[in-house]
Scaffold this motif. Structure first.
Motif, PDB file in Angstrom:
ATOM      1  N   LEU A 267      -5.679   0.716  10.443  1.00 64.20           N
ATOM      2  CA  LEU A 267      -6.741   0.340   9.513  1.00 64.20           C
ATOM      3  C   LEU A 267      -7.860   1.365   9.487  1.00 64.20           C
ATOM      4  CD1 LEU A 267      -8.203  -1.667   7.647  1.00 64.20           C
ATOM      5  CD2 LEU A 267      -8.948  -2.904   9.692  1.00 64.20           C
ATOM      6  N   GLN A 268      -8.231   1.905  10.649  1.00 62.48           N
ATOM      7  CA  GLN A 268      -9.316   2.884  10.695  1.00 62.48           C
ATOM      8  C   GLN A 268      -8.984   4.151   9.906  1.00 62.48           C
ATOM      9  OE1 GLN A 268     -12.313   2.508  11.682  1.00 62.48           O
ATOM     10  NE2 GLN A 268     -12.172   0.583  12.790  1.00 62.48           N
ATOM     11  N   ASP A 269      -7.692   4.483   9.791  1.00 60.54           N
ATOM     12  CA  ASP A 269      -7.299   5.646   8.998  1.00 60.54           C
ATOM     13  C   ASP A 269      -7.628   5.452   7.521  1.00 60.54           C
ATOM     14  OD1 ASP A 269      -6.209   6.810  11.279  1.00 60.54           O
ATOM     15  OD2 ASP A 269      -4.233   5.942  10.929  1.00 60.54           O
ATOM     16  N   PHE A 270      -7.681   4.194   7.090  1.00 60.49           N
ATOM     17  CA  PHE A 270      -7.913   3.875   5.676  1.00 60.49           C
ATOM     18  C   PHE A 270      -9.359   3.473   5.380  1.00 60.49           C
ATOM     19  CE2 PHE A 270      -3.323   3.202   6.067  1.00 60.49           C
ATOM     20  CZ  PHE A 270      -2.868   3.867   4.939  1.00 60.49           C
ATOM     21  N   ARG A 271     -10.199   3.398   6.403  1.00 56.88           N
ATOM     22  CA  ARG A 271     -11.536   2.826   6.214  1.00 56.88           C
ATOM     23  C   ARG A 271     -12.323   3.556   5.130  1.00 56.88           C
ATOM     24  NH1 ARG A 271     -16.290   4.093   8.343  1.00 56.88           N
ATOM     25  NH2 ARG A 271     -15.341   5.501   9.850  1.00 56.88           N
ATOM     26  N   VAL A 272     -12.424   4.879   5.225  1.00 55.11           N
ATOM     27  CA  VAL A 272     -13.170   5.657   4.228  1.00 55.11           C
ATOM     28  C   VAL A 272     -12.435   5.668   2.888  1.00 55.11           C
ATOM     29  CG1 VAL A 272     -13.967   7.986   3.615  1.00 55.11           C
ATOM     30  CG2 VAL A 272     -14.349   7.093   5.918  1.00 55.11           C
ATOM     31  N   LEU A 273     -11.114   5.913   2.935  1.00 51.19           N
ATOM     32  CA  LEU A 273     -10.322   5.988   1.708  1.00 51.19           C
ATOM     33  C   LEU A 273     -10.455   4.716   0.871  1.00 51.19           C
ATOM     34  CD1 LEU A 273      -7.061   7.543   3.204  1.00 51.19           C
ATOM     35  CD2 LEU A 273      -8.579   8.665   1.566  1.00 51.19           C
ATOM     36  N   VAL A 274     -10.442   3.564   1.546  1.00 55.19           N
ATOM     37  CA  VAL A 274     -10.478   2.289   0.839  1.00 55.19           C
ATOM     38  C   VAL A 274     -11.907   1.859   0.521  1.00 55.19           C
ATOM     39  CG1 VAL A 274     -10.028  -0.188   1.110  1.00 55.19           C
ATOM     40  CG2 VAL A 274      -8.253   1.476   1.677  1.00 55.19           C
ATOM     41  N   SER A 275     -12.797   1.899   1.492  1.00 54.85           N
ATOM     42  CA  SER A 275     -14.155   1.380   1.283  1.00 54.85           C
ATOM     43  C   SER A 275     -14.920   2.187   0.240  1.00 54.85           C
ATOM     44  CB  SER A 275     -14.929   1.354   2.605  1.00 54.85           C
ATOM     45  OG  SER A 275     -15.132   2.667   3.106  1.00 54.85           O
ATOM     46  N   GLU A 276     -14.606   3.477   0.093  1.00 44.64           N
ATOM     47  CA  GLU A 276     -15.224   4.291  -0.949  1.00 44.64           C
ATOM     48  C   GLU A 276     -14.374   4.348  -2.211  1.00 44.64           C
ATOM     49  OE1 GLU A 276     -16.745   8.074   0.255  1.00 44.64           O
ATOM     50  OE2 GLU A 276     -17.339   7.351   2.244  1.00 44.64           O
ATOM     51  N   GLN A 277     -13.291   3.589  -2.224  1.00 45.11           N
ATOM     52  CA  GLN A 277     -12.379   3.501  -3.381  1.00 45.11           C
ATOM     53  C   GLN A 277     -11.929   4.889  -3.845  1.00 45.11           C
ATOM     54  OE1 GLN A 277     -15.132   0.904  -5.626  1.00 45.11           O
ATOM     55  NE2 GLN A 277     -13.495  -0.633  -5.591  1.00 45.11           N
ATOM     56  N   LEU A 278     -11.533   5.700  -2.847  1.00 44.01           N
ATOM     57  CA  LEU A 278     -11.057   7.060  -3.120  1.00 44.01           C
ATOM     58  C   LEU A 278      -9.579   7.070  -3.474  1.00 44.01           C
ATOM     59  CD1 LEU A 278     -12.873   8.982  -0.236  1.00 44.01           C
ATOM     60  CD2 LEU A 278     -13.665   8.567  -2.576  1.00 44.01           C
ATOM     61  N   ILE A 279      -8.896   5.977  -3.194  1.00 44.84           N
ATOM     62  CA  ILE A 279      -7.479   5.841  -3.549  1.00 44.84           C
ATOM     63  C   ILE A 279      -7.278   4.512  -4.275  1.00 44.84           C
ATOM     64  CG2 ILE A 279      -6.664   7.291  -1.663  1.00 44.84           C
ATOM     65  CD1 ILE A 279      -5.847   4.730  -0.172  1.00 44.84           C
ATOM     66  N   ASP A 280      -6.131   4.398  -4.937  1.00 42.61           N
ATOM     67  CA  ASP A 280      -5.799   3.181  -5.671  1.00 42.61           C
ATOM     68  C   ASP A 280      -4.679   2.389  -5.011  1.00 42.61           C
ATOM     69  OD1 ASP A 280      -7.393   3.644  -8.369  1.00 42.61           O
ATOM     70  OD2 ASP A 280      -6.457   5.558  -7.806  1.00 42.61           O
ATOM     71  N   TYR A 281      -3.870   3.071  -4.187  1.00 44.05           N
ATOM     72  CA  TYR A 281      -2.719   2.435  -3.534  1.00 44.05           C
ATOM     73  C   TYR A 281      -2.621   2.887  -2.077  1.00 44.05           C
ATOM     74  CZ  TYR A 281      -1.137   1.361  -8.284  1.00 44.05           C
ATOM     75  OH  TYR A 281      -1.052   0.904  -9.567  1.00 44.05           O
ATOM     76  N   VAL A 282      -2.411   1.915  -1.183  1.00 43.64           N
ATOM     77  CA  VAL A 282      -2.167   2.175   0.233  1.00 43.64           C
ATOM     78  C   VAL A 282      -0.668   2.335   0.433  1.00 43.64           C
ATOM     79  CG1 VAL A 282      -2.175   1.087   2.507  1.00 43.64           C
ATOM     80  CG2 VAL A 282      -4.224   0.992   1.071  1.00 43.64           C
ATOM     81  N   ARG A 283      -0.251   3.498   0.983  1.00 41.18           N
ATOM     82  CA  ARG A 283       1.164   3.838   1.030  1.00 41.18           C
ATOM     83  C   ARG A 283       1.809   3.662   2.407  1.00 41.18           C
ATOM     84  NH1 ARG A 283       5.344   4.718  -1.072  1.00 41.18           N
ATOM     85  NH2 ARG A 283       5.712   6.872  -0.456  1.00 41.18           N
ATOM     86  N   THR A 284       1.098   3.138   3.381  1.00 43.96           N
ATOM     87  CA  THR A 284       1.742   2.922   4.669  1.00 43.96           C
ATOM     88  C   THR A 284       2.743   1.775   4.552  1.00 43.96           C
ATOM     89  OG1 THR A 284       1.369   2.722   7.054  1.00 43.96           O
ATOM     90  CG2 THR A 284       0.034   1.310   5.618  1.00 43.96           C
ATOM     91  N   SER A 285       3.418   1.449   5.624  1.00 44.25           N
ATOM     92  CA  SER A 285       4.442   0.391   5.593  1.00 44.25           C
ATOM     93  C   SER A 285       4.389  -0.399   6.885  1.00 44.25           C
ATOM     94  CB  SER A 285       5.834   1.018   5.433  1.00 44.25           C
ATOM     95  OG  SER A 285       6.197   1.714   6.619  1.00 44.25           O
ATOM     96  N   VAL A 286       5.087  -1.532   6.901  1.00 40.24           N
ATOM     97  CA  VAL A 286       5.113  -2.356   8.115  1.00 40.24           C
ATOM     98  C   VAL A 286       5.667  -1.571   9.299  1.00 40.24           C
ATOM     99  CG1 VAL A 286       5.226  -4.571   6.929  1.00 40.24           C
ATOM    100  CG2 VAL A 286       7.335  -3.339   7.410  1.00 40.24           C
TER     101      VAL A 286
END
Length: 402
Positions: A267-286
């Motif tokens: 989750l921490q890897d995505f914190r900036v990418l998501v909270s600043e809406q720098l991306i539209d899709y999260v591409r990681t997987s289970v």
């Protein structure tokens, strides 16, 4: 319900898979996917030396406790090897819990949010005509979204271009093969590919493309801008995701949707990418992010910022991961797309599964658990064979992102 046995089964029905099988004192078993493309044995060693000895005797029903213990108890947190090993355990325990309940896994998550999981296929070719012919084949099969990859004139090899049809496997036996990369030729060529695709297939087919981390942020911004007239569904991994702040520059210069994260695992890897809406899709997987337990946290965090899921689903993830991914995708409220790179016939036979494809969507099925099993006798007929992903360099020999 105590864990009495846990073991890793290595097999190679055309490519390597590492599968974790957990057995309980009730006789229930569960499967998890421990495959890490080109680094399978690193995860096997992590499981066999550090995880399995601790697992024996643990309560299989305490999934959250097991996850937190494996994550926090290691001290050396995160990273692809650790998170893949945790994911294998987590998937197997969710499989057991759903079997214990006699329900398909998605029902334990809260039930279905949709009738099926929309997937995209991989059209590729050695020329634009070849690539568009493959798009046509996918459309005929009912796909509503297609990723386009094409050989670049002047380069001997290109990422995403398969040796055959439908199946793409970049790993090769032995040491890593070398590929040459040139950004100028690529940037000149790709807009023409999508101009012709949009002209042939009209405005409604969702068209995708994977840059595979090869551009600088400035170059990625220029590519995104040049592709805007063709309304891509997304531009995947336009620049390495190691530095999330670099996506700010891309976002400032283009409205082309951005997807990234298949190499990220927390989750921490995505914190900036998501909270600043720098991306539209999260591409990681289970399988990449420590299993279903942690994938749910990432997805719900993304939902708060109107970012959707676009989970990785290449052939370096076994049908076990695909099964869990489909249960997740059927439930998750902010679903976007699911990658579906078809496995070969041997893999499908070795991993009997309940999921089915129709009308551009996959459905996980109604079998208790995640709906994927392993034919161990068949697995023994396909022994592990060392293989490596390619590496890339520029024309002058400079090492580059593959």
């Amino acid at each position: 319900m105590k864990i009495t046995e846990a073991r890793v089964i290595l097999s190679s029905p055309g490519r390597n898979f590492a599968t974790l099988k957990i057995t309980t004192d009730t006789g229930l078993t569960g499967l998890g996917d421990a495959t890490l493309n080109g680094r399978e044995k690193a995860v096997v060693a992590y499981l066999e030396e550090h995880v399995i000895p601790w697992l024996l005797g643990q309560d299989a029903e305490r999934i959250e406790h097991v996850w937190q213990s494996l994550y926090k108890g290691a001290y050396w947190r995160r990273g692809p090897v650790t998170m893949t090993a945790i994911a294998a355990v987590d998937m197997a325990l969710w499989d057991i819990k759903a079997k214990q309940a006699g329900l398909p896994l998605y029902q334990l998550l809260g039930g279905a949010s949709r009738t099926g999981v929309t997937v995209y296929g991989h059209a590729n070719g050695k020329s634009i005509d070849d690539c568009l012919s493959e798009v046509e084949n996918y459309v005929a099969m009912g796909y509503q979204a297609v990723r386009l990859q094409c050989a670049i004139p002047g380069l001997d090899k290109a990422y995403g271009v398969a040796k055959g049809k439908l199946y793409y496997e970049p790993a090769e036996r032995g040491l890593p093969p070398m590929e040459t990369w040139s950004t100028p030729e690529y940037l000149d060529f790709i807009p023409e590919l999508f101009a012709q695709a949009r002209k042939q297939f009209g405005p409604h087919l969702k068209l995708l493309h994977d840059v595979h981390h090869r551009l600088t942020p400035q170059e990625a911004a220029a590519l995104g801008k040049s592709l805007e007239p063709f309304r891509l569904g997304w531009l995947e991994d336009p620049t390495p995701a190691d530095n999330p702040e670099s996506f700010r520059l891309i976002r400032q210069h283009t409205t082309t949707p951005i997807a990234t994260g298949e190499v990220l695992n927390h989750l921490q890897d995505f914190r900036v990418l998501v909270s600043e809406q720098l991306i539209d899709y999260v591409r990681t997987s289970v399988q990449r992010c420590g299993g279903l337990t942690h994938m749910r946290q990432i997805a719900l965090f993304a939902d708060a910022f109107q970012v959707r899921t676009g989970c990785h689903g290449a052939t370096d993830l076994s049908p076990v991961t695909m099964g869990v991914a489909l249960h997740f995708g059927l439930w998750v409220p902010n679903f976007g797309l699911q990658e579906y790179m078809r496995h070969n016939e041997e893999t499908d036979a070795m991993f009997p599964h309940a999921y089915t494809f129709a009308d551009g969507m996959l459905h996980p099925g109604e079998a208790p658990g995640h709906g994927v099993e392993l034919d161990e006798s068949m697995a023994s007929e396909y022994p592990y064979q060392a293989a490596s992903l390619p590496v890339a360099q520029l024309r002058d020999g400079t090492a580059w992102s593959w």
